[in-house]
Design a protein around this motif. Structure first.
Motif, short mmCIF file in Angstrom:
data_model
loop_
_atom_site.label_atom_id
_atom_site.label_comp_id
_atom_site.label_asym_id
_atom_site.label_seq_id
_atom_site.Cartn_x
_atom_site.Cartn_y
_atom_site.Cartn_z
N ILE A 69 34.79 25.54 43.35
CA ILE A 69 33.31 25.91 43.14
C ILE A 69 32.70 25.03 42.21
O ILE A 69 31.53 24.29 42.18
N PHE A 70 33.27 24.63 41.10
CA PHE A 70 32.84 23.79 40.24
C PHE A 70 32.34 22.43 40.62
O PHE A 70 31.45 21.72 40.33
N ALA A 71 33.38 21.84 41.47
CA ALA A 71 33.21 20.60 42.33
C ALA A 71 31.88 20.66 43.09
O ALA A 71 31.26 19.65 42.87
N LYS A 72 31.62 21.70 43.67
CA LYS A 72 30.29 21.69 44.36
C LYS A 72 29.30 21.79 43.56
O LYS A 72 28.02 21.28 43.94
N ARG A 73 29.13 22.29 42.46
CA ARG A 73 28.19 22.56 41.27
C ARG A 73 27.65 21.25 40.75
O ARG A 73 26.64 21.27 40.09
N THR A 190 24.92 26.86 37.16
CA THR A 190 24.51 25.93 36.00
C THR A 190 25.76 25.45 35.53
O THR A 190 26.53 26.37 34.97
N LEU A 191 26.20 24.23 35.66
CA LEU A 191 27.39 23.37 34.91
C LEU A 191 26.89 22.51 33.79
O LEU A 191 27.54 22.74 32.82
N ASP A 192 25.66 21.93 33.80
CA ASP A 192 25.50 20.94 32.70
C ASP A 192 24.22 21.62 31.90
O ASP A 192 23.45 22.22 32.30
N PRO A 193 24.54 21.30 30.45
CA PRO A 193 23.78 22.22 29.53
C PRO A 193 22.19 21.47 29.70
O PRO A 193 21.96 20.16 29.75
N VAL A 212 27.15 26.49 30.64
CA VAL A 212 27.88 27.27 32.00
C VAL A 212 28.12 28.65 31.72
O VAL A 212 28.34 28.92 30.38
N GLY A 213 28.23 29.50 32.72
CA GLY A 213 28.60 30.97 32.43
C GLY A 213 30.06 30.89 32.37
O GLY A 213 30.99 30.25 32.86
N PHE A 214 30.53 32.09 31.62
CA PHE A 214 31.81 32.19 31.68
C PHE A 214 32.53 33.14 32.65
O PHE A 214 31.73 33.87 33.53
N VAL A 215 33.82 33.28 32.84
CA VAL A 215 34.19 34.11 33.87
C VAL A 215 35.43 34.70 33.51
O VAL A 215 36.35 34.35 32.54
N ARG A 216 35.97 35.67 34.01
CA ARG A 216 37.21 36.59 33.49
C ARG A 216 38.57 35.69 33.92
O ARG A 216 38.49 34.87 34.88
#
Length: 417
Positions: A69-73, A190-193, A212-216
């Motif tokens: 997912i990160f790679a696509k974003r 959103t990945l980049d600040p 970037v948002g956090f996740v469990r």
């Protein structure tokens, strides 16, 4: 296509799941013609390989899914560097080959043995690439540190927005800054600040950053790779902890964000609990259910931000008293209260009410007071303009020549922020 769940005292070292559950998953995959099995756990390379052999389909674990997912974003060069580094660190221990069968040299009389296998070559190339990416990201970190030093040279602190993924940070960021960053109901949109300046009710200016948002169970490789980005949060003067108050898992999300903030060294940074999506909490009567928050929002009492915030913090196991504000990034509800709360807790460039006496011909100074201060009252005497203003310290210093000696102290009813 389908899902399966298993509760067991210990994970199976070979396949994570029990043999019976693995057979059940295989039959389910064959019946539904599924092409991939996603496991909501981290798998060891051995477990992943054994599950693929047992089920006959591709197997990916939680970390690999998040990395995909990160790679696509990722859009910027920095984002791509960080994602590639995390992917390679994840891939390195999972490389597999056929050893001597893929040797670059054949055996025989007069030779020196099998030589370097393709697997070893791949590992060496990946290790070399990882070292290069780490050097590139170190330069990115140095550049970010330089930017922060320049920002610190002037009294304009940074406020960072942090929170669980899909909590509505970017929507709220756009409401506050009109930045127009991408908003989408997807994980890690959103990945980049992004950093923008905003003006508080006291007319002080601050920089607001969306990250970037956090996740469990955020993979460790991601935290390491995105450290250059997460440092924006760690070095902020204030953190806006955005929570999707309509989520049934709001308490769990708050606990996870506190855990990640502690991991990146931002546990002691002042916070404001921004209870976002309050319009959904009221309209749908949902959220705040479970986690010990049953019924909040259904009887109207959930509109008390302090009460809702205290219950969320208790559900997250946090005893720190954190101010809370109910807002809606979609409708704009509560934004004035949020800005006022930020104004109240920010300790930089303190505001005091003072009286200036400015000659009428100095229009630039008069305009500056209206732009950077909050005018309370004004009067004219001869060729002087007398004005009572709530002015930050930086503005008082710039116009100190117009502060009469008897008025350098705050006037009556002064405010301190």
């Amino acid at each position: 296509m389908g899902e399966a769940f298993q509760s067991r005292p210990d994970a199976d070292a070979a396949t994570l799941l029990g043999q019976g559950k693995v057979q059940e998953i295989k039959e389910l995959a064959e019946a539904s013609q599924a092409g991939v099995l996603i496991v909501d756990n981290d798998l060891t390379p051995t477990q992943q390989r054994n599950l693929e052999n047992a089920t006959g389909i591709k197997v990916i674990d939680r970390t690999q899914l998040i990395l995909d997912i990160f790679a696509k974003r990722a859009r910027t060069s920095e984002g791509r560097l960080q994602v590639e580094l995390a992917q390679l660190k994840y891939l390195l221990p999972r490389l597999s080959g056929k050893g001597i069968a893929l040797s670059r040299l054949g055996g025989g009389i007069g030779t020196r043995g099998p030589g370097e296998t393709k697997l070893e070559t791949d590992r060496r190339r990946i290790s070399t690439r990882i070292k290069k990416l780490e050097l590139d990201l170190e330069r990115v970190r140095a550049g970010r540190a330089l930017h922060r030093e320049k920002r610190d040279a002037v009294p304009v602190p940074t406020i960072s927005m942090a929170g669980y993924t899909n909590a509505g940070k970017s929507t709220l960021f756009n409401r506050l800054t009109t930045a127009g960053v991408l908003t989408d109901a997807r994980m890690f949109a959103t990945l980049d600040p992004t950093v923008r300046a905003i003006t508080l009710p006291s007319r002080r200016r601050v920089l607001l950053s969306d990250t970037v948002g956090f996740v469990r169970n955020l993979p460790t490789t991601l935290i390491e790779a995105f450290r250059a980005t997460l440092e924006e949060v760690a070095d902020a003067a204030l953190i806006l902890h955005v929570v999707d108050v309509s989520s049934e898992q709001a308490g769990v999300h708050v606990a996870e964000v506190f855990r990640v903030l502690a991991e990146i060294g931002a546990a002691s940074t002042p916070q404001i609990l921004v209870l976002n999506k309050c319009d959904r909490m009221v309209l749908e009567g949902e959220g705040l259910e479970g986690e010990g928050l049953e019924g909040e929002g259904k009887e109207g009492e959930g509109k008390d931000a302090a009460m809702v915030g205290a219950r969320l913090l208790a559900a997250a196991g946090q005893s720190i008293a954190t101010p809370a504000v109910l807002v809606s990034g979609r409708t704009g509800e509560g934004l004035d209260g949020l800005l006022a709360q930020i104004d109240a807790v920010m300790l930089f460039d303190p505001v005091e009410t003072v009286r200036f006496r400015i000659p009428l011909h100095d229009g630039a100074s008069i305009a500056l007071l209206h732009e950077c201060g909050k005018v309370l009252s004004e009067d004219y005497h001869d060729n002087l303009w007398e004005i009572d203003v709530e002015a930050p310290e930086s503005l008082r210093r710039r116009l100190s020549r117009y502060l009469p000696a008897k008025s350098t102290e705050p006037v009556e009813n002064s405010v301190h922020k």
